[in-house]
Scaffold this active site. Structure first.
Site, PDB file in Angstrom:
ATOM      1  N   HIS A   4     -27.591  33.876 -21.108  1.00 22.81           N
ATOM      2  CA  HIS A   4     -28.646  35.079 -20.694  1.00 22.81           C
ATOM      3  C   HIS A   4     -29.318  35.456 -21.973  1.00 22.81           C
ATOM      4  O   HIS A   4     -28.626  35.770 -22.936  1.00 22.81           O
ATOM      5  CB  HIS A   4     -28.069  36.154 -20.055  1.00 22.81           C
ATOM      6  N   ILE A   6     -14.935  41.256 -17.076  1.00 19.46           N
ATOM      7  CA  ILE A   6     -15.674  40.407 -17.748  1.00 19.46           C
ATOM      8  C   ILE A   6     -16.581  39.360 -16.582  1.00 19.46           C
ATOM      9  O   ILE A   6     -16.400  38.307 -16.516  1.00 19.46           O
ATOM     10  CB  ILE A   6     -15.117  39.514 -18.825  1.00 19.46           C
ATOM     11  N   SER A  61     -20.508  38.564 -15.133  1.00 21.66           N
ATOM     12  CA  SER A  61     -21.888  38.145 -15.821  1.00 21.66           C
ATOM     13  C   SER A  61     -22.232  39.194 -16.772  1.00 21.66           C
ATOM     14  O   SER A  61     -22.381  40.414 -16.409  1.00 21.66           O
ATOM     15  CB  SER A  61     -22.875  37.488 -14.985  1.00 21.66           C
TER      16      SER A  61
END
Ligand SMILES: Cc1cc2nc3c(=O)[nH]c(=O)nc-3n(C[C@H](O)[C@H](O)[C@H](O)COP(=O)(O)OP(=O)(O)OC[C@H]3O[C@@H](n4cnc5c(N)ncnc54)[C@H](O)[C@@H]3O)c2cc1C
Length: 505
Positions: free
Chosen positions: A52, A351, A353
Site C-alpha cells: 500500500h 497487525i 492491513s
C-alpha cells in the site's frame, strides 16, 4: 533448559520473519518459533499482496508511519531477498460525487503521511489506462508508489535470510507461557520445552492478544478475527490491461473489494471484511463469494464466473487498541511497544492491513525500541543481507533453461503443467535453508498446484518426490503436517481386505 537466547521471537509470519531478519544483523543469539510446521502459514498466507502506498492509514498512527517507511524499503529489500515485487501503482476509483469527495480526503491524508506523487485523474484518463474499468467511472486517485508483492515468498525469504545469518528456527513449537522472575521475562515455555531469553518479541498475529495476556500486559486488548474472502481467475482466460490494483473508495469496513493483478499473472478479486468467531475459520462461504463477486463486477464488469479457479480466505488480526493520537476518531492501530509493566517484552499487536507492507518498518521500529531500552546492539562483521534466489524455471530464457537442464536433468521434468514447475525446483526446496517437507510448503515456494487443475496432476508426483527426498513412505507425506496425510493406504491393502472379507463370508 538450553543456553539462554538473547531474543526469542514468537511467530514466524511476515512480522516475526522480518524482525528475525533485521535483528540477525547484530551479535545476538536469536530463536524464532512458530506453532505450525512451516513459516508463514498464518495471515501472511492469506491477503491481497498489495504494497500500500500509505494514503489510507490515518496520520499519526503507527499504521501510517510504518506503512510509508515500509513502502520505501521494499525495492531494496526485494532485491536483497531475491523475491518479486512490482511498483506498478494503484488506483482508487470514483463513480459519483461522494466518491470524488473521498478521493480528495485520501489525497489530503496521503499528503499528511508524505506519500509522494499522488494525483487525482479524470475518468477518461483512468479508462485509457485500464479500458476494462466500468465505463461510468468519473475519476481516480493515482498512487504511483503502490505496488504488488508476494507475501508467501517474502515471509519465507525473510526467515531464510535470518536462518542463513545464524537465527535458530523451531517449527511445530507453540508458545505456552512466559517464565517470569517478578516483572521480568526470563524465558518462554513451549510445546517443545523451555527456553531462556532476555527478550521476547510477541509477533503471534491473531494470537498476539493471548500471548501478551500471559505476561499480564493489556488485559483489555482483544483480537477479533475479521475474515476476507477472495477469488482467483485463470490467467489464461482473463487479465487486466496492465499489472495494477483497482480499489473502490474505502468504507468503514476497510479498503473495499479490489480487482488486481498478482505477480503470478492471475487476477484476484476480494476481500470482503466480516467478523468470524474462530481464529482458525478460514472457510470460504457462499454468501462471501456472492459479496466479493458483486464488488468485483462493480469495478470490472468483464470478469466472468467461468474464469474462477480458486478461492481462499485470510483473517485480519483486528484489535481494539486505541490510537496514540486522540484527535483521531479511530480505535484500531498497530501496537508496537515495550510495555512499562513488564521487562523483556517487545509487544506487537493488531497487525492487520497494511501489515505486509509495514513489516520491514515494524522490524526497524523493534530495533529502535530495543536500543531505547538500553540494549547495545553490535553489528556482525559477516552479516549477509542477500538471500540468493533459487532458479524459477518458467522465468528463465530458453538458453538458461537448457543450461540448467544440462547441469541437472531434474529441471527438464515438468511436474506442474499449469505453472511449469519442474522436479528440480521441488528437490531444491526440500534442501533449502528452511526445508520444505509438506505439499503445501512446496506449493507456497514454487507456486505449483495453483493453476487451473489446482494440483490434480502434480500432487501424486510431488508425494513421490517428497517421500524419496525425505526417506519416508509415501503414506507419511502430508499436506500441512501431522493429521493431513495425503494417502490413506496402499490400494493393494484394500484388495487384500476385500479378499479377507470374502473369506469371512
Ligand atoms: C484479507 C486480508 C487482506 C490483507 N491485505 C493486505 C495487503 O494487501 N497489504 C498489506 O500490507 N497487508 C494486508 N493484510 C495484512 C497482512 O496480511 C498482515 O498484517 C500480516 O500478514 C500480519 O503478519 P503477522 O506476522 O503479524 O501475522 P501472521 O502471518 O498471522 O503470523 C503470526 C504467526 O504466529 C504464529 N503463532 C501464533 N500463535 C503462536 C503460538 N502460540 N506459538 C507459536 N507461534 C504462534 C502463527 O502460526 C503465525 O505463523 C491483509 C490481511 C488480510 C486478512
Amino acid at each position: 533448559m538450553t543456553n539462554p537466547y538473547d531474543v526469542i521471537i514468537i511467530g514466524a509470519g511476515i512480522a516475526g520473519g522480518m524482525v528475525a531478519r533485521f535483528l540477525s544483523k547484530y551479535e545476538l543469539d536469536i530463536l524464532l518459533i512458530d506453532k505450525e510446521v512451516d513459516v508463514g502459514m498464518g495471515t501472511s498466507s492469506g491477503n491481497s499482496a498489495a504494497i500500500h502506498a500509505g494514503y489510507d492509514a490515518l496520520p499519526g498512527t503507527n499504521k501510517a508511519l510504518t506503512n510509508v517507511i515500509g513502502v520505501d524499503m521494499w525495492p531494496r529489500l526485494s532485491q536483497e531477498l531475491g523475491i518479486q515485487y512490482e511498483r506498478c501503482g494503484d488506483y482508487v476509483v470514483a463513480v459519483d460525487k461522494e466518491d470524488m469527495l473521498v478521493l480528495e480526503e485520501l489525497l489530503e491524508r496521503g499528503a499528511h503521511n508524505e506519500v509522494p506523487n499522488l494525483e487525482i485523474i479524470s475518468g477518461e484518463a483512468m479508462r485509457r489506462r485500464e479500458p476494462l474499468l466500468r465505463p461510468d467511472a468519473i475519476g481516480a486517485l493515482w498512487a504511483p508508489t503502490g505496488g504488488i508483492g508476494d507475501p508467501f515468498a517474502a515471509t519465507i525469504a525473510a526467515a531464510e535470510n535470518a536462518v542463513m545469518n545464524g537465527v535458530d528456527l523451531k517449527l511445530d513449537t507453540a508458545f505456552k507461557d512466559f517464565i517470569m522472575e517478578g516483572d521480568r521475562i526470563t524465558g518462554v515455555r513451549t510445546s517443545q520445552g523451555d527456553f531462556n531469553c532476555r527478550w521476547a518479541v510477541n509477533a503471534a498475529g491473531l494470537y498476539a492478544d493471548e500471548v501478551m495476556h500471559k505476561a499480564g500486559v493489556r488485559p483489555e486488548f482483544n483480537i477479533r478475527p475479521r475474515r476476507g474472502e477472495y477469488l482467483i481467475l485463470d490467467k489464461a482466460d482473463f487479465q487486466l490491461t496492465n499489472t495494477t490494483i483497482l480499489f473502490p473508495t474505502p468504507s468503514e469496513k476497510g479498503k473495499g473489494i479490489l480487482v488486481a493483478s498478482t505477480l503470478h499473472g492471475n487476477v484476484i478479486v476480494g476481500p470482503n471484511a466480516n467478523f468470524v468467531d474462530s481464529k482458525e475459520n478460514r472457510d470460504v462461504s457462499k454468501e462471501g463469494i456472492e459479496e466479493i463477486w458483486s464488488g468485483g463486477k462493480k469495478l470490472v464488469p468483464a470478469i466472468n464466473r467461468k474464469h474462477i479457479i480458486a478461492e481462499f480466505a485470510g483473517l485480519r488480526a483486528t484489535g481494539n487498541a486505541p490510537t496514540p493520537n486522540p484527535e483521531i476518531d479511530y480505535n484500531q492501530d498497530f501496537i508496537i511497544e515495550i510495555p512499562d509493566k513488564v521487562h523483556g517484552l517487545v509487544n506487537l499487536g493488531g497487525i492487520e492491513s497494511p501489515g505486509f507492507t509495514a513489516a520491514p518498518a515494524i522490524a526497524i521500529k523493534v530495533i529502535e525500541l530495543l536500543e531505547s531500552a538500553g540494549e547495545v546492539l553490535t553489528e556482525k562483521m559477516d552479516w549477509n543481507p542477500v538471500r540468493p534466489p533459487r532458479p524459477v524455471f518458467r522465468h528463465l530464457s530458453r538458453e538458461e533453461q537448457a543450461a540448467l537442464i544440462a547441469k541437472d536433468p531434474a529441471y527438464g521434468r515438468i511436474v506442474c503443467r499449469c505453472e511449469t514447475v519442474t522436479e528440480g525446483e521441488i528437490r531444491a526446496e526440500v534442501h533449502a535453508p528452511i526445508p520444505a517437507d509438506t505439499y503445501d510448503a512446496i506449493k507456497r515456494r514454487t507456486w505449483l498446484g495453483t493453476g487451473r487443475c489446482q494440483g490434480g496432476f502434480d500432487m501424486p508426483r510431488v508425494v513421490s518426490i517428497l517421500a524419496e527426498e525425505l526417506g519416508i513412505p509415501e503414506e507419511e507425506v502430508t499436506k500441512k503436517g501431522k493429521g493431513s496425510e495425503l494417502l490413506f493406504r496402499r490400494t493393494k491393502d484394500v484388495e487384500e481386505d476385500y479378499l479377507n472379507m470374502e473369506d469371512l463370508l
